[in-house]
Design a protein around this motif. Sequence first.
Motif, mmCIF file in Angstrom:
data_model
loop_
_atom_site.group_PDB
_atom_site.id
_atom_site.type_symbol
_atom_site.label_atom_id
_atom_site.label_comp_id
_atom_site.label_asym_id
_atom_site.label_seq_id
_atom_site.Cartn_x
_atom_site.Cartn_y
_atom_site.Cartn_z
ATOM 1 N N ALA A 46 52.175 55.085 50.221
ATOM 2 C CA ALA A 46 51.226 54.001 49.955
ATOM 3 C C ALA A 46 51.628 53.216 48.707
ATOM 4 C CB ALA A 46 49.819 54.565 49.788
ATOM 5 N N ARG A 47 51.459 51.914 48.767
ATOM 6 C CA ARG A 47 51.733 51.048 47.620
ATOM 7 C C ARG A 47 50.707 49.926 47.613
ATOM 8 N NH1 ARG A 47 56.444 49.472 48.860
ATOM 9 N NH2 ARG A 47 56.010 47.315 49.455
ATOM 10 N N GLU A 48 50.113 49.688 46.445
ATOM 11 C CA GLU A 48 49.079 48.667 46.324
ATOM 12 C C GLU A 48 49.360 47.747 45.145
ATOM 13 O OE1 GLU A 48 44.841 49.920 47.100
ATOM 14 O OE2 GLU A 48 45.730 51.886 46.725
ATOM 15 N N VAL A 49 48.836 46.544 45.238
ATOM 16 C CA VAL A 49 48.847 45.588 44.128
ATOM 17 C C VAL A 49 47.410 45.440 43.652
ATOM 18 C CG1 VAL A 49 49.413 43.255 43.391
ATOM 19 C CG2 VAL A 49 50.782 44.348 45.162
ATOM 20 N N PHE A 50 47.198 45.533 42.351
ATOM 21 C CA PHE A 50 45.852 45.492 41.792
ATOM 22 C C PHE A 50 45.644 44.234 40.948
ATOM 23 C CE2 PHE A 50 46.891 49.896 42.491
ATOM 24 C CZ PHE A 50 45.721 50.458 42.973
ATOM 25 N N LEU A 51 44.433 43.712 40.999
ATOM 26 C CA LEU A 51 44.040 42.598 40.147
ATOM 27 C C LEU A 51 42.638 42.873 39.625
ATOM 28 C CD1 LEU A 51 44.727 39.742 39.064
ATOM 29 C CD2 LEU A 51 43.614 38.812 41.098
ATOM 30 N N ALA A 52 42.500 43.074 38.316
ATOM 31 C CA ALA A 52 41.185 43.339 37.713
ATOM 32 C C ALA A 52 40.452 42.020 37.487
ATOM 33 C CB ALA A 52 41.361 44.085 36.388
ATOM 34 N N LEU A 53 39.181 41.992 37.882
ATOM 35 C CA LEU A 53 38.374 40.777 37.772
ATOM 36 C C LEU A 53 37.090 41.082 37.013
ATOM 37 C CD1 LEU A 53 38.708 39.545 41.470
ATOM 38 C CD2 LEU A 53 39.929 38.633 39.487
ATOM 39 N N PRO A 54 36.630 40.171 36.157
ATOM 40 C CA PRO A 54 35.370 40.383 35.433
ATOM 41 C C PRO A 54 34.201 40.544 36.401
ATOM 42 C CG PRO A 54 36.610 38.569 34.475
ATOM 43 C CD PRO A 54 37.290 38.908 35.766
ATOM 44 N N ARG A 55 33.440 41.607 36.213
ATOM 45 C CA ARG A 55 32.352 41.933 37.140
ATOM 46 C C ARG A 55 31.360 40.784 37.299
ATOM 47 N NH1 ARG A 55 29.930 46.757 38.895
ATOM 48 N NH2 ARG A 55 31.593 47.849 37.811
ATOM 49 N N GLN A 56 30.928 40.211 36.192
ATOM 50 C CA GLN A 56 29.906 39.179 36.273
ATOM 51 C C GLN A 56 30.407 37.939 37.006
ATOM 52 O OE1 GLN A 56 26.634 39.652 35.493
ATOM 53 N NE2 GLN A 56 26.488 37.748 36.642
ATOM 54 N N GLU A 57 31.681 37.606 36.819
ATOM 55 C CA GLU A 57 32.240 36.445 37.521
ATOM 56 C C GLU A 57 32.292 36.696 39.027
ATOM 57 O OE1 GLU A 57 35.850 34.783 36.021
ATOM 58 O OE2 GLU A 57 35.300 35.084 33.926
ATOM 59 N N VAL A 58 32.624 37.933 39.409
ATOM 60 C CA VAL A 58 32.669 38.275 40.834
ATOM 61 C C VAL A 58 31.271 38.192 41.439
ATOM 62 C CG1 VAL A 58 33.104 40.120 42.492
ATOM 63 C CG2 VAL A 58 34.734 39.696 40.652
ATOM 64 N N LEU A 59 30.288 38.759 40.738
ATOM 65 C CA LEU A 59 28.913 38.737 41.254
ATOM 66 C C LEU A 59 28.402 37.305 41.374
ATOM 67 C CD1 LEU A 59 27.282 41.753 39.356
ATOM 68 C CD2 LEU A 59 28.315 41.692 41.632
ATOM 69 N N PRO A 80 45.010 35.169 53.533
ATOM 70 C CA PRO A 80 46.469 35.274 53.672
ATOM 71 C C PRO A 80 47.215 34.651 52.495
ATOM 72 C CG PRO A 80 45.461 34.525 55.728
ATOM 73 C CD PRO A 80 44.404 34.451 54.673
ATOM 74 N N ILE A 81 46.674 33.554 51.960
ATOM 75 C CA ILE A 81 47.326 32.894 50.821
ATOM 76 C C ILE A 81 47.281 33.802 49.599
ATOM 77 C CG2 ILE A 81 47.289 30.858 49.327
ATOM 78 C CD1 ILE A 81 45.881 29.352 51.587
ATOM 79 N N LEU A 82 46.127 34.409 49.354
ATOM 80 C CA LEU A 82 45.995 35.308 48.209
ATOM 81 C C LEU A 82 46.893 36.537 48.378
ATOM 82 C CD1 LEU A 82 44.655 36.128 45.562
ATOM 83 C CD2 LEU A 82 42.798 37.140 46.894
ATOM 84 N N SER A 83 46.975 37.070 49.593
ATOM 85 C CA SER A 83 47.829 38.236 49.840
ATOM 86 C C SER A 83 49.286 37.918 49.507
ATOM 87 C CB SER A 83 47.712 38.675 51.305
ATOM 88 O OG SER A 83 46.400 39.093 51.607
ATOM 89 N N THR A 84 49.741 36.747 49.929
ATOM 90 C CA THR A 84 51.115 36.334 49.637
ATOM 91 C C THR A 84 51.336 36.193 48.138
ATOM 92 O OG1 THR A 84 51.277 35.167 51.754
ATOM 93 C CG2 THR A 84 52.861 34.558 50.043
ATOM 94 N N GLN A 85 50.364 35.602 47.465
ATOM 95 C CA GLN A 85 50.471 35.410 46.014
ATOM 96 C C GLN A 85 50.539 36.744 45.287
ATOM 97 O OE1 GLN A 85 50.860 32.588 44.535
ATOM 98 N NE2 GLN A 85 50.134 32.699 42.416
ATOM 99 N N LEU A 86 49.724 37.695 45.693
ATOM 100 C CA LEU A 86 49.734 39.009 45.057
ATOM 101 C C LEU A 86 51.065 39.719 45.280
ATOM 102 C CD1 LEU A 86 46.135 40.247 45.970
ATOM 103 C CD2 LEU A 86 46.992 39.829 43.659
ATOM 104 N N ALA A 90 53.799 40.833 42.414
ATOM 105 C CA ALA A 90 54.286 42.205 42.280
ATOM 106 C C ALA A 90 55.808 42.247 42.225
ATOM 107 C CB ALA A 90 53.770 43.053 43.446
ATOM 108 N N LEU A 91 56.456 41.431 43.041
ATOM 109 C CA LEU A 91 57.917 41.374 43.033
ATOM 110 C C LEU A 91 58.444 40.852 41.703
ATOM 111 C CD1 LEU A 91 58.687 40.013 46.626
ATOM 112 C CD2 LEU A 91 59.171 42.294 45.746
ATOM 113 N N LEU A 92 57.814 39.823 41.184
ATOM 114 C CA LEU A 92 58.256 39.250 39.910
ATOM 115 C C LEU A 92 58.101 40.234 38.761
ATOM 116 C CD1 LEU A 92 56.864 35.608 40.230
ATOM 117 C CD2 LEU A 92 59.266 36.282 40.137
ATOM 118 N N LEU A 93 57.017 41.008 38.793
ATOM 119 C CA LEU A 93 56.779 41.962 37.704
ATOM 120 C C LEU A 93 57.779 43.108 37.712
ATOM 121 C CD1 LEU A 93 52.884 42.054 37.751
ATOM 122 C CD2 LEU A 93 54.346 41.121 35.954
#
Length: 254
Positions: A46-59, A80-86, A90-93
């Motif tokens: 398994a491999r995942e890409v993570f993006l932390a988001l401020p809770r209040q902004e998400v709500l 799909p656009i966001l998935s590609t961006q993530l 990940a590749l760049l990092l």
Amino acid sequence: MLVLTLIESGEVLRDAAAGEQQSIGRGALGLYDPWRMCDYHWSPNAREVFLALPRQEVLTALGHEPGAMLLVPPRSVLAPILSTQLSQMALLLQSPTTLAASEYATLLEQTRSMAMLMLHNLGKQFLSKPADTTANLHQGRYQAAIRLMERNIHRHELDATAIATGIGCSRTRLYAAFAQQNTSVMQTLREIRLQRTKSLIEQTPQLHLGALSWRCGFTDQSSFSKLFKARFHVCPSEWHKHVWSRTNLSPSPL
């Protein structure tokens, strides 16, 4: 924070309801709340890409609580656009010298903005649906049950029947309310009790372990110690020593 993830390979199994597991595979986007109880099991590849988001902004973007996990529905044209961006991020990092730090920061901010735009789009779709009265009732019962548990964890006889009676509903409706949160009544009660004992260990250097566990609703100290170690991967006495050694205090034996 809330955590947005993209599964790039493998799969994740999560507890969807009592005795059930949900398999989440490659390409799935999910929104996780680290404060909500749930068990996750990753496959070896398994491999995942993570993006932390401020809770209040998400709500604010969604307009409602996301729940234990929000799988992004296929109808979201931005997913799909966001998935590609993530994936590209990940590749760049993996090659940190490819771009300057300021350029990475700009890309990260753009990715975050795209994620918030997608969540805002999903929020509008949610608001356009008729109100789900049953879901609202489940949420209200769940919150009422949590408050009752927190106030009464010292009661050793506290069980599903007592909790249902205390909040004025049947056991069936109580179970349904917790199933909607992907957990069970007694699992939640056990977690609240364990978290309370852990907090007391951290606050009270001379508290006797037997008295502590009894105070938090555990009738058997040996069973409590096993549950504590299974949950926090350390014995209660070891955690006590670890916490109080950092304060330069000499902890009393438990």
